[in-house]
Design a protein around this motif. Structure first.
Motif, PDB file in Angstrom:
ATOM      1  N   MET B 145      10.239   0.130 -10.094  1.00 47.28           N
ATOM      2  CA  MET B 145       9.015   0.648  -9.587  1.00 47.28           C
ATOM      3  C   MET B 145       7.996   1.410 -10.343  1.00 47.28           C
ATOM      4  SD  MET B 145       8.832   3.223  -6.351  1.00 47.28           S
ATOM      5  CE  MET B 145       9.159   4.804  -7.394  1.00 47.28           C
ATOM      6  N   ASP B 148       6.005  -0.886 -12.299  1.00 49.64           N
ATOM      7  CA  ASP B 148       5.246  -2.162 -11.530  1.00 49.64           C
ATOM      8  C   ASP B 148       3.868  -1.791 -11.676  1.00 49.64           C
ATOM      9  OD1 ASP B 148       4.036  -3.710  -9.380  1.00 49.64           O
ATOM     10  OD2 ASP B 148       5.901  -3.211  -8.188  1.00 49.64           O
ATOM     11  N   ARG B 151       1.414  -2.192  -8.248  1.00 49.27           N
ATOM     12  CA  ARG B 151       1.525  -1.030  -7.679  1.00 49.27           C
ATOM     13  C   ARG B 151       0.972   0.009  -8.185  1.00 49.27           C
ATOM     14  NH1 ARG B 151       5.253   4.121  -6.590  1.00 49.27           N
ATOM     15  NH2 ARG B 151       5.280   4.038  -8.836  1.00 49.27           N
ATOM     16  N   ASN B 152       1.046   0.530  -9.415  1.00 42.92           N
ATOM     17  CA  ASN B 152       0.426   1.552 -10.008  1.00 42.92           C
ATOM     18  C   ASN B 152      -0.898   1.343  -9.979  1.00 42.92           C
ATOM     19  OD1 ASN B 152       2.969   2.299 -10.733  1.00 42.92           O
ATOM     20  ND2 ASN B 152       3.047   1.920 -12.806  1.00 42.92           N
ATOM     21  N   TYR B 155      -2.399   2.390  -6.630  1.00 45.88           N
ATOM     22  CA  TYR B 155      -2.261   3.793  -6.369  1.00 45.88           C
ATOM     23  C   TYR B 155      -3.522   4.372  -7.079  1.00 45.88           C
ATOM     24  CZ  TYR B 155       1.248   4.376  -2.830  1.00 45.88           C
ATOM     25  OH  TYR B 155       1.978   4.502  -1.599  1.00 45.88           O
ATOM     26  N   GLU B 243       4.502   7.613  -1.449  1.00 46.48           N
ATOM     27  CA  GLU B 243       5.000   6.340  -1.703  1.00 46.48           C
ATOM     28  C   GLU B 243       6.557   6.543  -1.593  1.00 46.48           C
ATOM     29  OE1 GLU B 243       6.705   3.740  -2.492  1.00 46.48           O
ATOM     30  OE2 GLU B 243       6.478   2.991  -4.164  1.00 46.48           O
ATOM     31  N   PHE B 377      -1.609  -3.672  -1.055  1.00 45.30           N
ATOM     32  CA  PHE B 377      -0.499  -4.027  -2.081  1.00 45.30           C
ATOM     33  C   PHE B 377       0.666  -4.441  -1.088  1.00 45.30           C
ATOM     34  CE2 PHE B 377       3.355  -2.575  -4.555  1.00 45.30           C
ATOM     35  CZ  PHE B 377       3.081  -3.414  -5.506  1.00 45.30           C
ATOM     36  N   GLU B 378       1.304  -5.756  -1.713  1.00 45.85           N
ATOM     37  CA  GLU B 378       2.420  -6.087  -0.711  1.00 45.85           C
ATOM     38  C   GLU B 378       3.215  -6.907  -1.749  1.00 45.85           C
ATOM     39  OE1 GLU B 378       1.956  -8.821   2.401  1.00 45.85           O
ATOM     40  OE2 GLU B 378      -0.006  -9.537   1.399  1.00 45.85           O
ATOM     41  N   ASN B 379       4.635  -6.952  -1.151  1.00 41.94           N
ATOM     42  CA  ASN B 379       5.695  -7.625  -2.037  1.00 41.94           C
ATOM     43  C   ASN B 379       5.891  -8.946  -1.329  1.00 41.94           C
ATOM     44  OD1 ASN B 379       7.051  -6.331  -0.069  1.00 41.94           O
ATOM     45  ND2 ASN B 379       9.117  -6.542  -0.980  1.00 41.94           N
ATOM     46  N   SER B 388       8.124  -7.239  -8.149  1.00 40.10           N
ATOM     47  CA  SER B 388       8.063  -6.271  -7.152  1.00 40.10           C
ATOM     48  C   SER B 388       9.257  -5.297  -7.391  1.00 40.10           C
ATOM     49  CB  SER B 388       7.815  -6.620  -5.961  1.00 40.10           C
ATOM     50  OG  SER B 388       8.012  -5.219  -4.913  1.00 40.10           O
ATOM     51  N   TRP B 390      10.444  -3.461  -4.507  1.00 39.45           N
ATOM     52  CA  TRP B 390      10.799  -3.705  -3.398  1.00 39.45           C
ATOM     53  C   TRP B 390      11.605  -5.032  -3.116  1.00 39.45           C
ATOM     54  CZ3 TRP B 390       5.583  -1.951  -2.688  1.00 39.45           C
ATOM     55  CH2 TRP B 390       5.398  -0.474  -2.245  1.00 39.45           C
TER      56      TRP B 390
END
Lengths: 433, 433
Positions: B145, B148, B151-152, B155, B243, B377-379, B388, B390
């Motif tokens: 994570m 990732d 994701r980073n 955010y 998060e 943002f999605e997995n 990802s 998740w």
């Protein structure tokens, strides 16, 4: 708090007028419980039950009070009463199930989770508890293992060579019944296979029945240590087969089970499949593994201090990541199941020569089974990556470490019969770096 | 048994000659314990300790006797005495650690596992227990994570837009401190971030210090529900970021934590990141998933009966397997964190149109975070598969089921604020098949 005090006062006043109302005592007990007056609450709930032993809600509330006080056995008894008097209470069945699970009474826990869903089909905690229980019975690797073509072919070839018409075959760990049915197909007169998990044993019995092998293959729903020659086995078997090896080889009490079988059930003539097994290790690295196991610079922040708290051993679940072996594979521990009778714990030191340049994350561990003189099977990272059901483990270095050809890494390796462990002791730089 | 009886007899005879020998009482107690005479054993061990309160072995043996009888609190006290009088006993420290873990006293358990390794560096059970504890603190998804990139970046972009010079930013769930440091970089005057896990809070504090942000970012090692404006926060924050979402979105008590923060700590003007989130589902299939989740014909045996006992919900850990979506993605549940104050449990029914032909294994679930008006943002399984942190979950059909375009699958969807669940209710064949 005020509302609870009001409730307690009004139930108490109601009881002054009707001291024999079990319902009022039960409600008073619940309010006392919620305001933290545990012993008053217990007295009120027990008074309610003495007035009306069939008052299910009072049984449930008493059980919940006892559960909160960690009085597990008493709580179980009270939930049982609640569920008996109020079989439609999903919450009673569910809470009872969780406590039974705590006491390792898995079969009864399962049936109460099912009763909770019968009462309330969308009661999510029971769905979840059943899935978690099923995951203990059939872990994520189980189905991929059954579909593992190379593993199946290896066992099939070994059994084809070992089993003769009239053979008696004994197996520990039935699983789906696949290996037992193979033995039957190759002419065994009797195949006895034991399975400690009742749910798995039932499923295997059904699989064997539906394939027409019930006359030859007998599933005994017991732990191997409960098996007796003359009772469950007609005689010492000609062939003993087992595939109860975990990813670390030694889980599921495999050594003590095989020791016990050799001592009590097998004869010196019994062929043991697999005849031997190894716990394999190698130094491992690569950029993908580094990013999966360690942090470094992220968004121009240095996160390396976080590496201090990552687990020192991790299963390598991402089978798609490319791995770079930085040493030759090494058989850290060997177990000769055919010739030896017992396998004590061991501690060893290895000086492992580095065979390539790369960033090393730690020590990769996998297993190798020698089924007979001809067939071996292993989940080596270089072969068939992504298709094995055994997970490889990584024993992590404190930080990713650049290694170069001809460096030597000293590794302390130990197993205590239940688990191996590997620790990097020292790094000697013999490379030119 | 004979040997134990002999031992008991000889220790008893020795005690006739020297009734004040604490060692003999201790040995007698151990032999009595091993032969199942628990109350005699306890009497002997307590006699030994009354004669010599510093006899560490007697403390240890008494603790073990109490542990066997599930008298956990008493066993803990006795192991503490054993460890105090015999700090080099790895087994005492280890056993004490396991009991402390049972009582959820994780920090003290950890320190006793470490003491066991100080006493005996190859004591494998302590290595293993520490790795398992670390895995609870830093689960396998945590490092991926942090690494990732998508994701980073999401955010980072959202925080860049939300944070202004002088902003007060509040975060629940510090992790490595990454998001808090981003907020500081974008000009926040004060960033307060709380982290319930002490070990993670310590590591984050060190990360933040080593990056030079200690003056701006304050890590409070508490659960968010213990945070107070005026004490931990200078005022209601301008930006709230979190998060702490699990793979199912709802783990880690995320809804009750955000509800509590909105009620007590945030103001109507506080910008909430993410502003909303969804639990996403779609029908899913494909040959690779079938082989990973179900058995059929293996080596010409029919193993299908085994499918009855596979877990009905499984994490899809094999991110490398190709998946085939058989319906459009659907937002089963939506949570508006910016505008709403509470999110009760829900039950819904969806009629999901099948959009392609294929063998369906069940319902795939993933999550989607809408960080602000611009960044989501999605997995999703179609995007960035394999990268990802998740894990997607699968809710399994009883068996793989062939679906065709225009069929309709009725799904019962529910969440109870802690966990979602999905059940296939019905299949309507509208296709030509």
């Amino acid at each position: 708090m005020g509302r609870l005090d009001d409730a307690i006062r009004s139930y108490s006043e109601a009881l002054d007028l009707a001291p024999d109302s079990a319902h009022n005592w039960s409600n008073l007990g619940l309010a006392q419980h919620e305001s933290g007056q545990y012993s008053d609450a217990e007295h009120s709930l027990r008074t309610a039950l003495s007035l009306d032993p069939g008052l299910a809600m009072a049984h449930h509330n008493l059980a919940w009070l006892l559960q909160r006080q960690h009085r597990v056995d008493e709580a179980i008894a009270s939930y049982r009463s609640a569920a008996r008097h109020m079989p439609g209470s999903a919450q009673s069945h569910y809470n009872l199930g969780t406590l039974l699970e705590q006491k390792d009474n898995v079969d009864e826990a399962r049936s109460h989770y099912r009763a909770a869903l019968d009462a309330s089909p969308t009661f999510i905690p029971a769905h979840r508890a059943l899935a978690d229980l099923a995951l203990r019975t059939v872990p994520l690797w189980h189905v991929p293992m059954m579909n593992d073509v190379a593993r199946n072919r290896a066992y099939q070839n070994a059994l084809n060579r070992a089993v003769r018409p009239g053979s008696v075959v004994f197996e520990i760990g039935t699983g789906s019944g696949l290996l037992a049915m193979m033995a039957a197909r190759y002419g065994a007169e009797t195949v006895v296979t034991c399975e400690a998990d009742q749910i798995v044993a039932q499923a295997a019995t059904e699989v064997i029945r539906s394939n027409g092998y019930s006359a030859t293959v007998q599933v005994v729903p017991k732990h191997s240590q409960e098996m007796v020659v003359g009772e469950h086995l007609p005689r010492s078997p000609d062939v003993f087969v087992s595939e109860i090896f975990s990813s670390e080889l030694l889980g599921e009490h495999v050594l003590s089970s095989i020791e016990d079988a050799k001592r009590r059930l097998l004869s010196p003539q019994t062929q043991v499949i697999p005849q031997s097994a190894n716990i394999m290790i190698a130094l491992v690295g690569g950029d993908a593994l580094c990013d999966n196991l360690f942090v470094a610079d992220v968004c121009e922040f240095d996160l390396r201090a976080f590496n201090a708290i990552v687990p020192k051993r991790q299963p390598l679940v991402r089978e798609d990541l490319p791995v770079q072996l930085l040493s030759d594979p090494l058989a850290a521990f060997s177990f000769d199941f055919q010739s030896q009778a017992s396998w004590p714990g061991e501690t060893k030191i290895f000086d492992i020569p580095v065979t390539g340049d790369g960033k090393c994350v730690g020590i990769l561990q996998w297993i190798r089974l020698q089924l007979d003189d001809e067939v071996a099977f292993e989940n080596a990272p270089t072969s068939r990556a992504g298709s094995s059901s055994w997970t490889r483990s990584i024993y992590l270095f404190p930080e990713p470490t650049s290694l170069y050809r001809r460096d030597v890494v000293r590794v302390l390796a130990a197993h205590n019969r239940n688990c191996p462990w590997f620790i990097v002791e020292d790094l000697t730089r013999l490379s030119d770096q």
